[in-house]
Design a protein around this motif. Structure first.
Motif, mmCIF file in Angstrom:
data_model
loop_
_atom_site.group_PDB
_atom_site.id
_atom_site.type_symbol
_atom_site.label_atom_id
_atom_site.label_comp_id
_atom_site.label_asym_id
_atom_site.label_seq_id
_atom_site.Cartn_x
_atom_site.Cartn_y
_atom_site.Cartn_z
ATOM 1 N N ASP A 44 13.910 48.354 42.386
ATOM 2 C CA ASP A 44 14.070 47.203 42.397
ATOM 3 C C ASP A 44 14.041 45.720 43.993
ATOM 4 O O ASP A 44 14.032 46.394 44.633
ATOM 5 C CB ASP A 44 15.834 48.154 42.674
ATOM 6 N N HIS A 73 15.253 43.934 44.648
ATOM 7 C CA HIS A 73 16.845 42.870 44.840
ATOM 8 C C HIS A 73 17.743 43.907 45.770
ATOM 9 O O HIS A 73 18.384 43.639 46.678
ATOM 10 C CB HIS A 73 17.107 42.212 43.592
ATOM 11 N N ALA A 74 17.548 44.758 45.966
ATOM 12 C CA ALA A 74 18.259 46.635 46.993
ATOM 13 C C ALA A 74 18.152 46.303 48.076
ATOM 14 O O ALA A 74 17.262 45.492 48.297
ATOM 15 C CB ALA A 74 17.266 48.072 46.316
ATOM 16 N N TYR A 88 16.490 54.090 37.520
ATOM 17 C CA TYR A 88 16.036 52.745 37.179
ATOM 18 C C TYR A 88 15.427 53.007 35.626
ATOM 19 O O TYR A 88 14.954 51.463 35.753
ATOM 20 C CB TYR A 88 15.014 52.510 38.654
#
Length: 291
Positions: free
Chosen positions: A141, A143-144, A260
């Motif tokens: 991810d 954008h984590a 995920y």
């Protein structure tokens, strides 16, 4: 020599086997148990290992850098291989990078090289865990938030242990003993949990699992050779790095893939079959290191 290798592997494999047999019979839900272990018992082990007044943390700097090189370099080797084989890189690469430094690495290094190796084993474990909770989650991810890393109990325990060690504080005996007792729970529970996980392995992707079971230690050992050649790693710490590099994929890879939705069944085969194959791949490495 063979008896010594057996004395190192048998305690580890016996607990894994007990977990496997129990898992086959009862199919327990280990989610809560694993969470307690990662939130409490493992952080206690890490804190006690780092806060000990006899631990000179500065001497493990090159070991930490070498461990990072093994993890990152294994990923660089596995990425083009995944493309070549037509496997999704995010399915194949993380299990090749992030190895089982907790479930198997901690007990194996201590059993093979003695209690004096525990701080080094913890350093190796921490490097792998921190990279997994930062780079590993970022790969899944983009954008984590990086702040998530500093909310992990293991990382908090690491910072607290370092603070105590650097400050020179000495914990009261009763507190130190209580934390040590909590930490002593962690390794057997990690091994038992691994056995329960293996009981649920799917053989549908056995070819992929066997491939990963060979590539994970091979790429790790190749990078360990490079680190030993390039870095001034103390001779006493080099066997720890070699054994760390030969470990199979970490169980956490499956949990992250499941979270995920990154082909979790294929990742499960890579992880669990890779750990089963370590019964064949670890003895030659131990024989070489101990001889």
């Amino acid at each position: 020599m063979l008896l010594r290798i057996a004395s190192i592997l048998l305690p580890v494999l016996s607990i894994v086997l007990i977990g496997y047999l129990y898992g086959r019979r009862h199919a327990p839900d280990m989610v809560t148990v694993n969470r307690i272990n990662m939130d409490l018992f493992v952080p206690a082990l890490v804190f006690v290992a780092l806060a000990g007044k006899d631990v000179q943390l500065a001497q493990y700097g090159w070991l930490a850098l070498a461990a990072a090189g093994v993890v990152l370099g294994s990923g660089l080797l596995a990425w083009p291989l995944a493309r070549l084989l037509g496997i999704a890189p995010l399915t194949f690469v993380p299990p090749m990078m992030f190895n089982n430094s907790g479930n198997m690495g901690l007990p194996l290094i201590v059993l093979a090289f003695g209690a004096a190796a525990l701080p080094g084993a913890v350093i190796l474990f921490l490097v792998e865990m921190i990279l997994h909770f930062s780079l590993g989650l970022w790969l899944m991810d983009r954008h984590a938030p990086i702040g998530r890393l500093f909310r992990q109990p293991v990382v908090i325990a690491t910072l607290a242990g370092l603070a105590v060690s650097v400050s020179g504080l000495v914990l009261p005996d009763a507190v130190a003993l209580a934390l040590k007792m909590l930490g002593d729970v962690s390794v057997p529970l990690l091994l038992f949990s691994l056995g329960v996980r293996i009981a649920g392995v799917s053989w549908a992707e056995w070819k992929l699992g066997v491939l990963g079971g060979l590539i994970c230690p091979a790429s790790g050992l190749a990078m360990a050779a490079a680190m030993v050649a390039w870095l001034p790693l103390p001779a006493a710490q080099q066997p720890w790095l070699w054994l760390f590099a030969a470990l199979p994929p970490a169980v956490l890879n499956f949990l992250v893939a499941e979270q995920y939705r990154q082909e979790p069944s294929r990742v499960a085969s890579l992880v669990l079959i890779g750990n089963l194959m370590s019964v064949l791949t670890l003895p030659p490495v131990l024989y070489w290191l101990l001889s």
